[in-house]
Design a protein around this motif. Structure first.
Motif, PDB file in Angstrom:
ATOM      1  N   ALA A  83      -0.748  31.259  45.681  1.00  5.72           N
ATOM      2  CA  ALA A  83      -1.430  31.430  46.970  1.00  5.72           C
ATOM      3  C   ALA A  83      -2.369  32.638  46.940  1.00  5.72           C
ATOM      4  O   ALA A  83      -3.374  32.676  47.644  1.00  5.72           O
ATOM      5  CB  ALA A  83      -0.400  31.596  48.087  1.00  5.72           C
ATOM      6  N   VAL A  84      -2.011  33.644  46.124  1.00  8.84           N
ATOM      7  CA  VAL A  84      -2.786  34.891  46.072  1.00  8.84           C
ATOM      8  C   VAL A  84      -3.271  35.120  44.646  1.00  8.84           C
ATOM      9  O   VAL A  84      -2.483  35.077  43.703  1.00  8.84           O
ATOM     10  CB  VAL A  84      -1.910  36.093  46.528  1.00  8.84           C
ATOM     11  N   THR A 108      -1.671  42.911  42.506  1.00 12.48           N
ATOM     12  CA  THR A 108      -1.357  42.708  43.922  1.00 12.48           C
ATOM     13  C   THR A 108       0.137  42.540  44.121  1.00 12.48           C
ATOM     14  O   THR A 108       0.740  43.147  45.008  1.00 12.48           O
ATOM     15  CB  THR A 108      -2.085  41.450  44.450  1.00 12.48           C
ATOM     16  N   ARG A 111       2.000  45.921  43.338  1.00  8.15           N
ATOM     17  CA  ARG A 111       1.804  47.008  44.313  1.00  8.15           C
ATOM     18  C   ARG A 111       2.454  46.651  45.645  1.00  8.15           C
ATOM     19  O   ARG A 111       2.875  47.519  46.399  1.00  8.15           O
ATOM     20  CB  ARG A 111       0.343  47.410  44.434  1.00  8.15           C
ATOM     21  N   THR A 112       2.581  45.334  45.930  1.00  6.28           N
ATOM     22  CA  THR A 112       3.247  44.913  47.164  1.00  6.28           C
ATOM     23  C   THR A 112       4.746  45.151  47.037  1.00  6.28           C
ATOM     24  O   THR A 112       5.379  45.704  47.950  1.00  6.28           O
ATOM     25  CB  THR A 112       2.972  43.415  47.434  1.00  6.28           C
ATOM     26  N   GLY A 135      11.937  34.362  52.755  1.00  2.00           N
ATOM     27  CA  GLY A 135      10.813  33.856  51.972  1.00  2.00           C
ATOM     28  C   GLY A 135      11.146  34.167  50.524  1.00  2.00           C
ATOM     29  O   GLY A 135      11.448  35.326  50.191  1.00  2.00           O
ATOM     30  N   SER A 136      11.135  33.138  49.669  1.00  2.18           N
ATOM     31  CA  SER A 136      11.561  33.341  48.273  1.00  2.18           C
ATOM     32  C   SER A 136      10.429  32.981  47.320  1.00  2.18           C
ATOM     33  O   SER A 136      10.626  32.263  46.340  1.00  2.18           O
ATOM     34  CB  SER A 136      12.800  32.484  47.983  1.00  2.18           C
ATOM     35  N   GLN A 139       5.891  37.176  46.301  1.00  2.76           N
ATOM     36  CA  GLN A 139       6.090  38.570  46.743  1.00  2.76           C
ATOM     37  C   GLN A 139       7.574  38.922  46.770  1.00  2.76           C
ATOM     38  O   GLN A 139       7.966  40.053  46.476  1.00  2.76           O
ATOM     39  CB  GLN A 139       5.448  38.836  48.119  1.00  2.76           C
ATOM     40  N   SER A 195       4.256  33.062  57.731  1.00  2.00           N
ATOM     41  CA  SER A 195       4.606  32.542  59.065  1.00  2.00           C
ATOM     42  C   SER A 195       3.641  33.044  60.160  1.00  2.00           C
ATOM     43  O   SER A 195       3.142  34.163  60.102  1.00  2.00           O
ATOM     44  CB  SER A 195       6.037  32.966  59.408  1.00  2.00           C
ATOM     45  N   ILE A 199      10.394  34.524  62.808  1.00  2.00           N
ATOM     46  CA  ILE A 199      11.457  33.814  62.085  1.00  2.00           C
ATOM     47  C   ILE A 199      12.708  34.686  61.925  1.00  2.00           C
ATOM     48  O   ILE A 199      13.738  34.205  61.490  1.00  2.00           O
ATOM     49  CB  ILE A 199      10.982  33.318  60.692  1.00  2.00           C
ATOM     50  N   GLY A 215       4.802  39.956  55.153  1.00  2.00           N
ATOM     51  CA  GLY A 215       4.047  38.698  55.177  1.00  2.00           C
ATOM     52  C   GLY A 215       2.814  38.721  56.066  1.00  2.00           C
ATOM     53  O   GLY A 215       1.791  38.131  55.730  1.00  2.00           O
ATOM     54  N   THR A 288       0.347  45.762  55.444  1.00  3.87           N
ATOM     55  CA  THR A 288      -0.775  44.826  55.331  1.00  3.87           C
ATOM     56  C   THR A 288      -1.360  44.861  53.920  1.00  3.87           C
ATOM     57  O   THR A 288      -2.113  43.978  53.544  1.00  3.87           O
ATOM     58  CB  THR A 288      -1.902  45.189  56.323  1.00  3.87           C
ATOM     59  N   GLY A 289      -1.015  45.912  53.167  1.00  5.64           N
ATOM     60  CA  GLY A 289      -1.519  46.058  51.810  1.00  5.64           C
ATOM     61  C   GLY A 289      -2.776  46.905  51.787  1.00  5.64           C
ATOM     62  O   GLY A 289      -3.796  46.535  52.360  1.00  5.64           O
TER      63      GLY A 289
HETATM   64  N1  LIG Z   1       1.651  43.118  52.763  1.00  3.47           N
HETATM   65  C1  LIG Z   1       1.058  42.919  51.627  1.00  3.47           C
HETATM   66  O1  LIG Z   1       0.635  43.853  50.953  1.00  3.47           O
HETATM   67  C2  LIG Z   1       0.929  41.522  51.078  1.00  3.47           C
HETATM   68  C3  LIG Z   1       0.514  41.340  49.749  1.00  3.47           C
HETATM   69  C4  LIG Z   1       0.456  40.047  49.233  1.00  3.47           C
HETATM   70  C5  LIG Z   1       0.783  38.965  50.040  1.00  3.47           C
HETATM   71  N2  LIG Z   1       1.152  39.174  51.338  1.00  3.47           N
HETATM   72  C6  LIG Z   1       1.497  38.062  52.220  1.00  3.47           C
HETATM   73  O2  LIG Z   1       2.856  37.735  51.971  1.00  3.47           O
HETATM   74  C7  LIG Z   1       3.087  36.374  52.312  1.00  3.47           C
HETATM   75  C8  LIG Z   1       3.840  35.678  51.188  1.00  3.47           C
HETATM   76  O3  LIG Z   1       3.034  35.655  50.036  1.00  3.47           O
HETATM   77  P1  LIG Z   1       3.577  34.985  48.665  1.00  3.47           P
HETATM   78  O4  LIG Z   1       2.546  35.256  47.639  1.00  3.47           O
HETATM   79  O5  LIG Z   1       4.988  35.408  48.404  1.00  3.47           O
HETATM   80  O6  LIG Z   1       3.555  33.433  49.066  1.00  3.47           O
HETATM   81  P2  LIG Z   1       4.417  32.269  48.420  1.00  3.47           P
HETATM   82  O7  LIG Z   1       3.759  30.999  48.836  1.00  3.47           O
HETATM   83  O8  LIG Z   1       4.631  32.512  46.962  1.00  3.47           O
HETATM   84  O9  LIG Z   1       5.863  32.382  49.120  1.00  3.47           O
HETATM   85  C9  LIG Z   1       6.065  32.242  50.506  1.00  3.47           C
HETATM   86  C10 LIG Z   1       7.422  31.611  50.742  1.00  3.47           C
HETATM   87  O10 LIG Z   1       7.695  31.656  52.145  1.00  3.47           O
HETATM   88  C11 LIG Z   1       8.324  30.429  52.506  1.00  3.47           C
HETATM   89  N3  LIG Z   1       8.110  30.199  53.940  1.00  3.47           N
HETATM   90  C12 LIG Z   1       6.970  29.827  54.559  1.00  3.47           C
HETATM   91  N4  LIG Z   1       7.173  29.763  55.894  1.00  3.47           N
HETATM   92  C13 LIG Z   1       8.470  30.088  56.107  1.00  3.47           C
HETATM   93  C14 LIG Z   1       9.270  30.184  57.274  1.00  3.47           C
HETATM   94  N5  LIG Z   1       8.771  29.916  58.470  1.00  3.47           N
HETATM   95  N6  LIG Z   1      10.576  30.555  57.128  1.00  3.47           N
HETATM   96  C15 LIG Z   1      11.091  30.818  55.896  1.00  3.47           C
HETATM   97  N7  LIG Z   1      10.377  30.730  54.760  1.00  3.47           N
HETATM   98  C16 LIG Z   1       9.069  30.384  54.860  1.00  3.47           C
HETATM   99  C17 LIG Z   1       7.651  29.377  51.631  1.00  3.47           C
HETATM  100  O11 LIG Z   1       8.461  28.214  51.521  1.00  3.47           O
HETATM  101  C18 LIG Z   1       7.486  30.128  50.309  1.00  3.47           C
HETATM  102  O12 LIG Z   1       8.573  29.922  49.438  1.00  3.47           O
HETATM  103  C19 LIG Z   1       1.704  35.782  52.612  1.00  3.47           C
HETATM  104  O13 LIG Z   1       1.527  35.752  54.013  1.00  3.47           O
HETATM  105  C20 LIG Z   1       0.752  36.766  51.962  1.00  3.47           C
HETATM  106  O14 LIG Z   1      -0.537  36.741  52.592  1.00  3.47           O
HETATM  107  C21 LIG Z   1       1.238  40.424  51.858  1.00  3.47           C
END
Ligand SMILES: NC(=O)c1ccc[n+]([C@@H]2O[C@H](COP(=O)([O-])OP(=O)(O)OC[C@H]3O[C@@H](n4cnc5c(N)ncnc54)[C@H](O)[C@@H]3O)[C@@H](O)[C@H]2O)c1
Length: 320
Positions: A83-84, A108, A111-112, A135-136, A139, A195, A199, A215, A288-289
């Motif tokens: 996704a990223v 990314t 650092r997250t 969320g598994s 990140q 999301s 949640i 997230g 937010t990163g």
């Molecule tokens: N804060 C930061 O610095 C930072 C950095 C990178 C990504 N993010 C954000 O973190 C989030 C996750 O990114 P990722 O790369 O791990 O994505 P990912 O797709 O690898 O994993 C997300 C997981 O969340 C699960 N999920 C989705 N909706 C859900 C819900 N309602 N309840 C429970 N589980 C749910 C999905 O099934 C998936 O397994 C994104 O929104 C991304 O934009 C934030």
């Protein structure tokens, strides 16, 4: 001078969470002291493509750079891709020479993860025993690995709306797949989902819990019941970014939460300019990163690559 091209494989052979955690901690402290330059990240929304791009420039401790990164939540299902994904350009601030162009996908993620663990150490209670991952995905993996660098012997509970994903995560990385409610009853909780509705419910969270809300990093994104924010000490990563796109963005819009209740930035707490936890309150880190997190890690990668002779040097820009 040539530009060093570092592929994802190169970055993977260099970057460790042990190096990422202190580098990211230093970046937050510099931000807290006002010693970093970091304009707000620029969003390029692409609704027709189900995602967006972000441009993230920053300067910190003699290093300047910019990350070009995206969030396309549909990528895994639609294209079998993460996704990223991202690219980072590290430049010499004096001559503007492009020192390196490197994969920023791992950057990314690391650092997250590191930011979450740094926040848990700064704001959480001492000696946490349980870590709940909501969320598994990508990140969550790095959040787990960073917490294992900072804390010993954590019991890991993971949850996901896709039960099989949480199951696999638990089997591969050592943990137990549980319900969202059970994962929310841990000493430290990390939420890492795309999301757009709460949640994690207020009733599920115990006193003294520290939550890393990772997230929500775009307008309209939200993972926590706003009543958690109302009852908690809320620490953000950056004022502009958090208000626009962090966990607080939706409740600030609806009036469920007030900007004046935000306690501090993480950098201010780490630099000792603002107090952290006092006792048994819930603490929330709204992440937010930040671009300085990326610059800090890009520098670590670049320095190590030069020392170890990793990467391909090319004449990218004339006279560089
Ligand atoms: N804060 C930061 O610095 C930072 C950095 C990178 C990504 N993010 C954000 O973190 C989030 C996750 O990114 P990722 O790369 O791990 O994505 P990912 O797709 O690898 O994993 C997300 C997981 O969340 C699960 N999920 C989705 N909706 C859900 C819900 N309602 N309840 C429970 N589980 C749910 C999905 O099934 C998936 O397994 C994104 O929104 C991304 O934009 C934030």
């Amino acid at each position: 001078m040539k530009t060093l091209i570092l592929t994802q494989r190169d970055v993977a052979s260099i970057l460790t969470m042990e190096a990422a955690v202190p580098a990211v901690e230093r970046a937050f402290a510099a931000h807290g002291r006002g010693q970093a330059i970091m304009p707000a990240k620029v969003y390029l929304p692409l609704e027709d493509f189900g995602g967006d791009f972000r441009a993230m420039p920053a300067y910190f401790e003699g290093s300047a750079g910019v990350k070009w990164v995206n969030s396309h939540p549909g990528n895994p299902a639609k294209h079998g891709l993460p996704a990223v994904r991202g690219v980072f350009i590290l430049s010499d601030p004096a001559t503007a020479a492009p020192l390196a162009v490197m994969d920023a996908t791992l950057l990314t993620a690391y650092r997250t993860g590191a930011a979450g663990a740094v926040a848990s150490r700064a704001l959480g209670k001492k000696g946490p025993k349980t870590l709940g991952l909501i969320g598994s995905g990508v990140q969550a993996r790095v959040l787990l690995s960073a917490h294992r660098v900072v804390f010993q012997g954590l019991e890991v509970l993971c949850a996901d709306k896709q039960a099989d994903v949480a199951q696999r995560f638990a089997q591969q990385l050592g943990g137990r797949a549980v319900s969202l409610e059970e994962a929310s009853a841990c000493d430290i909780i990390c939420t890492a989902t795309p999301s757009r509705a709460p949640i994690v419910m207020r009733e599920w969270v115990r006193p003294g819990t520290h939550i890393n809300a990772m997230g929500a990093d775009g307008p309209g994104k939200q993972e926590l019941d706003p009543r958690i924010l109302v009852d908690a000490m809320v620490v953000i990563d950056d004022w502009h970014q958090a208000v626009e796109s962090g966990e607080v963005n939706v409740p600030l819009h609806t009036g469920a939460y007030a900007k004046g209740k935000i306690h501090a930035t993480l950098g201010e707490v780490i630099a000792g300019l603002r107090p952290g936890r006092k006792g048994d309150e819930i603490t929330v880190f709204d992440s937010t990163g930040l671009a300085i997190q990326d610059v800090a890690l890009a520098r670590v990668v670049f320095d190590a690559a030069k020392t170890r002779g990793i990467g391909q040097a090319v004449e990218l820009v004339a006279g560089a």
